[in-house]
Scaffold this active site. Structure first.
Site, PDB file in Angstrom:
ATOM      1  N   ASP A 407      -7.927 -17.672  -4.675  1.00  8.52           N
ATOM      2  CA  ASP A 407      -7.503 -16.271  -4.679  1.00  8.52           C
ATOM      3  C   ASP A 407      -6.724 -15.994  -5.966  1.00  8.52           C
ATOM      4  O   ASP A 407      -6.386 -16.922  -6.706  1.00  8.52           O
ATOM      5  CB  ASP A 407      -6.621 -16.051  -3.437  1.00  8.52           C
ATOM      6  CG  ASP A 407      -6.258 -14.598  -3.246  1.00  8.52           C
ATOM      7  OD1 ASP A 407      -6.993 -13.726  -3.741  1.00  8.52           O
ATOM      8  OD2 ASP A 407      -5.221 -14.341  -2.599  1.00  8.52           O
ATOM      9  N   GLU A 410      -8.146 -13.544 -10.866  1.00  4.78           N
ATOM     10  CA  GLU A 410      -8.714 -12.556 -11.821  1.00  4.78           C
ATOM     11  C   GLU A 410      -8.360 -12.895 -13.258  1.00  4.78           C
ATOM     12  O   GLU A 410      -9.170 -12.583 -14.132  1.00  4.78           O
ATOM     13  CB  GLU A 410      -8.211 -11.159 -11.449  1.00  4.78           C
ATOM     14  CG  GLU A 410      -8.824 -10.623 -10.172  1.00  4.78           C
ATOM     15  CD  GLU A 410      -8.383 -11.344  -8.908  1.00  4.78           C
ATOM     16  OE1 GLU A 410      -7.247 -11.837  -8.875  1.00  4.78           O
ATOM     17  OE2 GLU A 410      -9.186 -11.446  -7.976  1.00  4.78           O
ATOM     18  N   ASP A 485      -8.903  -7.076  -1.148  1.00  8.60           N
ATOM     19  CA  ASP A 485      -7.949  -6.405  -0.260  1.00  8.60           C
ATOM     20  C   ASP A 485      -8.355  -4.995   0.101  1.00  8.60           C
ATOM     21  O   ASP A 485      -7.904  -4.014  -0.495  1.00  8.60           O
ATOM     22  CB  ASP A 485      -6.560  -6.407  -0.914  1.00  8.60           C
ATOM     23  CG  ASP A 485      -6.035  -7.821  -1.093  1.00  8.60           C
ATOM     24  OD1 ASP A 485      -6.555  -8.738  -0.429  1.00  8.60           O
ATOM     25  OD2 ASP A 485      -5.110  -8.002  -1.904  1.00  8.60           O
TER      26      ASP A 485
HETATM   27  C1  GLC Z   1      -4.240 -11.642  -1.768  1.00  7.99           C
HETATM   28  C2  GLC Z   1      -5.572 -11.931  -1.112  1.00  7.99           C
HETATM   29  C3  GLC Z   1      -5.421 -11.980   0.387  1.00  7.99           C
HETATM   30  C4  GLC Z   1      -4.371 -13.016   0.735  1.00  7.99           C
HETATM   31  C5  GLC Z   1      -3.059 -12.721   0.038  1.00  7.99           C
HETATM   32  C6  GLC Z   1      -2.018 -13.809   0.248  1.00  7.99           C
HETATM   33  O1  GLC Z   1      -3.817 -10.364  -1.459  1.00  7.99           O
HETATM   34  O2  GLC Z   1      -6.566 -11.031  -1.493  1.00  7.99           O
HETATM   35  O3  GLC Z   1      -6.658 -12.271   0.988  1.00  7.99           O
HETATM   36  O4  GLC Z   1      -4.176 -13.041   2.118  1.00  7.99           O
HETATM   37  O5  GLC Z   1      -3.268 -12.579  -1.345  1.00  7.99           O
HETATM   38  O6  GLC Z   1      -2.453 -15.027  -0.173  1.00  7.99           O
END
Ligand code: GLC
Length: 801
Positions: A407, A410, A485
């Site tokens: 995650d 980017e 998200d």
């Molecule tokens: C980001 C991710 C989400 C995750 C969060 C905490 O917002 O997109 O899926 O739960 O981070 O790790």
């Protein structure tokens, strides 16, 4: 086209006339008087690569997107010189290069239809600030042309009239018009006069596409640096365009393990251990199938990657094992930011080995993410990827984690206006040092690649499972993905549907959304409708931010739980169908979801449809996207379709009202299809499959269906240990013939098929199995309309009265 420099001194520059031509096997070079060179490489009869330089020479050729496994080779290549142009002829395409200005036109070699035509063609602007050029291309938009693709754009499927930017961006709670999002897939498909082609602009700088938005009859694309470097992929079938693009940028390196196609449950975050166990247990108690449970960032010690919070998870190995004993595979999150902490071994090691990204003048790239101030590995350096992959040893080999979730790659940086690294950050780019302007869009991809390599190594002999948020073209080789998200609104249900379809037509089928919505909380009705859609997405996972209450299948009322169970059960029943479809994707690049335009491009009614799609190639699905609906209008594609719930057959090619109260949704089976089903299991492998149910949907005419099977994990299938069965159905007024062709060395556990017939238009008189009559008393034909036969039959012949 919008100019991006403020120092617009020279404006657009253009190639002048061709003064030299050279051919080197499959590559042609056209040089102009002002030092522009157009290099055309013939990849395949239907795939040409166009590459331009403005300085007479090309830089080193390097791409993260193009796979070394891409098919190359053509049947025919002929070059002719005409008075005003050069002519390149392959068995599929004819391409003209104008001598006067280097403009390109491309025609179908069979019937000479004009497919693509440069408007201004290649042109450029010098970039004073960064050096090099802003490279640009414009093409004439043909009459009635439509556009599709571009990855995760949350927009109408048909991109006509719109402009988009490609810059991988963390976009919390994005909306229908938000652009750009998490992924950069600079590939689109054009469709006009029933013919389809694709353009893949393989340039990792910030890029833009304009589909007749700025000027009515012009489509253009440009990038803030790098080369004008694109692949032209001809169909004329859209499915072939997508398949060829996927071949070029890579099919997944292996099948996912079957459990990864089951249902997944996630939340930010389940902790401590007792909570994880409680959630898992509840799935089993309520008999809702589920295969995977996720650990979000709170499992770590202060959000330090590769550590555990021992207060919440005193003995992760034991917990993971206990979960596994109950059929749950544990997936853990790993972000790219490494906490700046002198006591933290991974930080120390990264520092010592000089693995972290630096700014242009030598300072470290420091940015805030969940752990606070972080440094970031330069995943564009092979040595760093190797190091990173090694870090997974303990998690995977020792603790037994089965999948990794990447995650914030980017890369996302908090509390800065551009949400990411500044553009001066330096990257190795696999030995082609560059700034973040060039490496930004592939950073997340290279992280997922390094993670994949770790899992591949340490999960062996099992298959890896990786999921990533950021991606560039080609990431599908290593990882699955989700759409980031989103929000618990009806509009987002529409977006999720469009994004999953768009990802599939952009070569990246293994995708899904956070079911129910990540931000905010859905009402039970929205949650139910989202599950109904989500079980038809290749990646199927509930996830939520956790700030707004619970989002497990039992968090609403009992009716919701029952409907959710029914649809997750349906996914588990359809696993052999999905697995076969996935195998087709891995083997051929065939998209798993087919938007109606991809399914039937000759029918113009499909060109602006967004909601309906075909799951695999035989199941038509249309989600309900509004509250209080008892059904909806939808377009049924041409051909005859069986309503999955009522078995009633309807004729397509028109829009119709379809009943679908809250416990249902429109699902149709293509006539002639043979749909394989497993019994319901609580998780993959819970039961030994002793029979496969084959739903046989009668058709007057022919249709073929496939069933792929193997050990559901491991690599033996690559060595031929798979079972591939092709069923050829032929229906006549009073007969039904099913012929089976078998391939592969895998011996399936099941010995029999249970056939269930739908829509037989006659009363059965005789049944012959491999030319031997079988007594009707042996089959339960009447009543249930089923019969059980040995899996190895060659021909089943049913004769009516
Ligand atoms: C980001 C991710 C989400 C995750 C969060 C905490 O917002 O997109 O899926 O739960 O981070 O790790």
């Amino acid at each position: 086209m919008i100019v991006n420099t403020e120092l617009d001194q020279k404006g657009n520059l253009f190639p002048s006339k061709i003064i030299a031509f050279k051919k080197d096997v499959d590559t042609l070079y056209f040089t102009t008087q002002n030092d522009v060179v157009l290099q055309i490489t013939v990849f395949r009869d239907s795939v040409l690569r166009f590459r331009y330089t403005t300085t007479g020479t090309f830089g080193k050729d390097f791409s993260y997107a193009i796979t070394k496994y891409a098919s190359k080779g053509y049947n025919h290549l002929q070059i002719e010189e005409e008075k005003h142009y050069y002519k390149i002829i392959t068995s599929k395409l004819i391409c003209h290069i104008a001598k006067e200005d280097l403009k390109v036109s491309i025609f179908d070699a069979i019937d000479n239809t004009l497919i693509s035509q440069d408007e201004l063609g290649f042109h450029w602007e010098e970039s004073y600030e960064f050096g090099g050029n802003i490279v640009k291309m414009s093409k004439i938009s043909q009459d009635g042309e439509s556009y599709y693709g571009l990855g995760d754009k949350p927009e109408h499927l048909n991109l006509k009239g719109k402009r988009f930017e490609n810059w991988v961006t963390d976009s919390y709670a994005y909306g229908k018009k938000t652009d750009p999002l998490y992924k950069t897939i600079p590939f689109y498909t054009g469709l006009h006069h029933t013919k389809s082609y694709g353009i893949f602009f393989d340039n990792t700088f910030r890029s833009f596409f304009d589909f007749t938005h700025e000027r009515r009859n012009v489509t253009s694309f440009w990038a803030q640096g790098g080369e004008m470097n694109y692949y032209f992929i001809y169909g004329p079938k859209m499915e072939d365009v997508v398949t060829n693009y996927t071949d070029l940028t890579g099919k997944p390196h292996q099948l996912p393990p079957l459990w990864a196609l089951g249902f997944h449950q996630c939340k930010w975050s389940y902790y401590p251990e007792s909570k994880v166990k409680e959630v898992a247990q509840k799935f089993r108690d309520l008999k809702i199938p589920c295969d995977a449970i996720y650990l979000d960032i709170d499992y770590m010690e202060g959000f330090r990657c590769f550590t555990w919070n021992k207060e919440y998870f005193p003995d992760p190995k034991r917990m993971v094992k206990e979960l596994l004993d109950d059929g749950f595979k544990t997936v853990a999150i790993i972000d790219p930011g490494i906490k700046v902490d002198k006591e933290y071994s991974i930080f120390q090691e990264g520092l010592k080995k000089d693995y972290f990204c630096k700014r242009a003048d030598g300072a470290y790239m420091k940015g805030k993410v969940w752990p606070g101030e972080c440094y970031f590995p330069d995943f564009t350096k092979p040595e760093v990827r190797e190091w990173w992959s090694g870090l997974f040893q303990e998690l995977i080999e020792d603790i037994g984690i089965k999948g990794v979730w990447n995650d914030m790659n980017e890369p996302a940086v908090m509390e800065v206006p551009n949400k990411t690294f500044p553009s001066d950050v330096r990257h190795d780019y696999d030995g082609n040092p560059c700034s973040h302007r060039k490496a930004h869009n592939i950073y997340g991809m290279q992280m997922a690649r390094a993670t994949y390599q770790g899992l591949k190594k340490f999960a062996y002999p099992k298959r890896p499972f990786v999921i990533t948020r950021a991606a560039y073209s080609g990431t599908q080789r290593y990882s699955s993905t989700w759409t980031g998200d989103n929000v618990a609104t009806w509009e987002h249900l529409w977006i999720a549907n469009v994004q999953a379809q768009r990802m599939a037509m952009s070569g990246f089928s293994y995708a899904g959304s956070d079911i129910g919505g990540f931000a905010e909380q859905p009402q039970g009705e929205l949650f139910t409708r989202w599950i109904q859609l989500g079980v038809f997405h290749p990646f199927s996972r509930i996830h939520s931010s956790g700030d707004h209450g619970d989002q497990e299948p039992w968090a609403f009322d009992e009716d919701v739980t029952d409907i959710v169970r029914k649809f997750i059960e349906l996914r588990y029943q359809l696993l052999p169908y999905l697995y076969t479809t996935f195998w087709n994707y891995v083997d051929q690049g065939t998209p798993i979801l087919k938007s109606l335009v991809l399914y039937d491009q000759d029918d113009v009614h499909t060109h602006y449809r967004t909601d309906e799609f075909v799951f695999g190639d035989k199941i038509l699905v249309c989600p309900i996207l509004e509250p209080n609906a008892k059904g909806r209008r939808m377009y049924i594609p041409r051909g005859n379709w069986y309503n999955y719930w009522t078995s009633k057959i309807i004729k397509g090619g028109k829009e119709m009202w379809i009943d679908a109260d809250i416990d249902s949704m429109p699902i149709f089976i293509k006539e002639g299809a043979i749909i394989p089903k497993y019994p319901i299991q609580q998780y993959v492998g819970e039961k030994t499959i002793d029979k496969v149910i084959l739903g046989v949907y009668f058709k007057k005419g022919k249709e073929s269906s496939v069933l792929f099977d193997d050990a559901h994990d491991g690599y033996d299938y690559i060595k031929g240990r798979y079972s591939l069965r092709t069923f050829k159905l032929t229906g006549k007024t009073n007969q039904l013939i099913i012929q089976q062709h078998k391939e592969g060395k895998y011996i399936t556990n099941y010995e029999v098929f249970k056939l269930k017939f739908y829509g037989l238009p006659f009363k059965i008189k005789t049944i012959q199995l491999d030319n031997v009559d079988i007594p009707l008393s042996e089959v339960k034909l009447n009543g249930e309309n089923t019969m059980v036969i040995n899996k190895n039959f060659t021909q089943l012949h049913i004769i009516g009265e």
